[in-house]
Design an enzyme around this catalytic site. Structure first.
Site, PDB file in Angstrom:
ATOM      1  N   ASP A  16       0.872  -1.164   0.000  1.00  0.00           N
ATOM      2  CA  ASP A  16       0.000   0.000   0.000  1.00  0.00           C
ATOM      3  C   ASP A  16       0.918   1.225   0.000  1.00  0.00           C
ATOM      4  O   ASP A  16       2.131   1.111   0.227  1.00  0.00           O
ATOM      5  CB  ASP A  16      -0.878  -0.040   1.250  1.00  0.00           C
ATOM      6  CG  ASP A  16      -1.720   1.198   1.406  1.00  0.00           C
ATOM      7  OD1 ASP A  16      -2.410   1.579   0.445  1.00  0.00           O
ATOM      8  OD2 ASP A  16      -1.668   1.815   2.485  1.00  0.00           O
ATOM      9  N   ASP A  18      -0.158   5.145   1.070  1.00  0.00           N
ATOM     10  CA  ASP A  18      -0.409   6.068   2.180  1.00  0.00           C
ATOM     11  C   ASP A  18      -0.489   5.325   3.512  1.00  0.00           C
ATOM     12  O   ASP A  18      -1.281   4.401   3.670  1.00  0.00           O
ATOM     13  CB  ASP A  18      -1.723   6.812   1.953  1.00  0.00           C
ATOM     14  CG  ASP A  18      -1.700   7.623   0.668  1.00  0.00           C
ATOM     15  OD1 ASP A  18      -1.135   8.718   0.674  1.00  0.00           O
ATOM     16  OD2 ASP A  18      -2.246   7.141  -0.348  1.00  0.00           O
ATOM     17  N   ASP A 178      -1.580  -1.117   5.887  1.00  0.00           N
ATOM     18  CA  ASP A 178      -1.753  -0.519   7.210  1.00  0.00           C
ATOM     19  C   ASP A 178      -3.204  -0.481   7.675  1.00  0.00           C
ATOM     20  O   ASP A 178      -3.471  -0.014   8.781  1.00  0.00           O
ATOM     21  CB  ASP A 178      -1.201   0.912   7.214  1.00  0.00           C
ATOM     22  CG  ASP A 178      -2.057   1.859   6.370  1.00  0.00           C
ATOM     23  OD1 ASP A 178      -2.229   1.584   5.173  1.00  0.00           O
ATOM     24  OD2 ASP A 178      -2.548   2.857   6.916  1.00  0.00           O
TER      25      ASP A 178
END
EC number: 3.1.3.18
Length: 231
Positions: A16, A18, A178
């Site tokens: 991922d 961000d 995240d």
């Protein structure tokens, strides 16, 4: 590690963006507040905007106006998203920083021969600009933004497209993210997932249902070495 998890040293790893490779929340907050200011609305805090990140720019804009007490829908939301597009692109590398261990982890994995890719809900153009800015793009065999697929995460589309470009099957790959969107996308793609603690999630990392939780990307190479040695 969750019960019954079957982790092994992967041939490919998808990241991922961000909250995983970069801390972009300050730039995203600046963009959101510029959009709101243009409508005469007060700014949102960094913490408020951080909690809105993860499901694409369109959802971010919708949540921002709702938090400002001026919810939008249909045509109003489409117009706000059109206004946001150029604003967003002006705020992608001014305040954004690499998260600890991001450059080092990608370098080590690249040298080790692991195929690397990014699968994110951030728009393709902004994603590529950020990765080029930080010198990460050259390590990546696939960069898939949210507007490159029909369905964003938590759907598996961006992960499967990235793996197709890397020439790797899901069973031989690993997702690193995240948030719950990353976990759900990985599960839908039938691949294991590692969560990096401290990203953009309101749910504690241990409760996201990942196969493994790392404190930071600095710990990722060692965790993968453990998988290699156990294989």
């Amino acid at each position: 590690m969750s019960d019954g998890a079957m982790l092994q040293m992967p041939k490919a790893i998808l990241f991922d963006l961000d909250g995983t490779l970069i801390d972009s929340a300050p730039d995203i907050t600046a963009a959101v507040n510029e959009l709101l200011a243009g409508r005469g609305l007060p700014p949102l805090s960094l913490a408020q905007v951080k909690s809105m990140i993860g499901n694409g720019v369109e959802k971010l804009v919708e949540r921002a106006f709702a938090a400002s007490g001026t919810p939008l829908s249909n045509g109003g939301l489409e117009e706000a998203n059109r206004e946001m597009a150029p604003i967003y692109l002006r705020h992608i590398t001014r305040l954004t920083r690499l998260l600890p261990g991001a450059a080092e982890a990608l370098a080590q994995l690249h040298v080790a021969g692991v195929r690397l890719g990014v699968a994110t809900n951030k728009p393709q153009l902004a994603t590529r600009e950020i990765l080029l800015h930080f010198g990460l793009a050259e390590r990546l065999g696939a960069i898939v933004g949210g507007d490159a697929v029909t369905r964003k995460k938590p759907a598996p589309d961006s992960l499967l497209l990235a793996l197709e470009r890397l020439g790797t099957e899901p069973r031989d790959a690993l997702m690193v993210g995240d948030s719950i969107a990353d976990v759900e996308a990985a599960r839908a793609a039938d691949m294991p997932v590692i969560i990096i603690r401290g990203g953009y999630t309101k749910v504690p990392a241990e409760q996201l249902g990942a196969d493994l939780v790392c404190d930071s990307l600095l710990d990722l190479p060692a965790a993968l070495d453990g998988l290699r040695n156990a294989a």
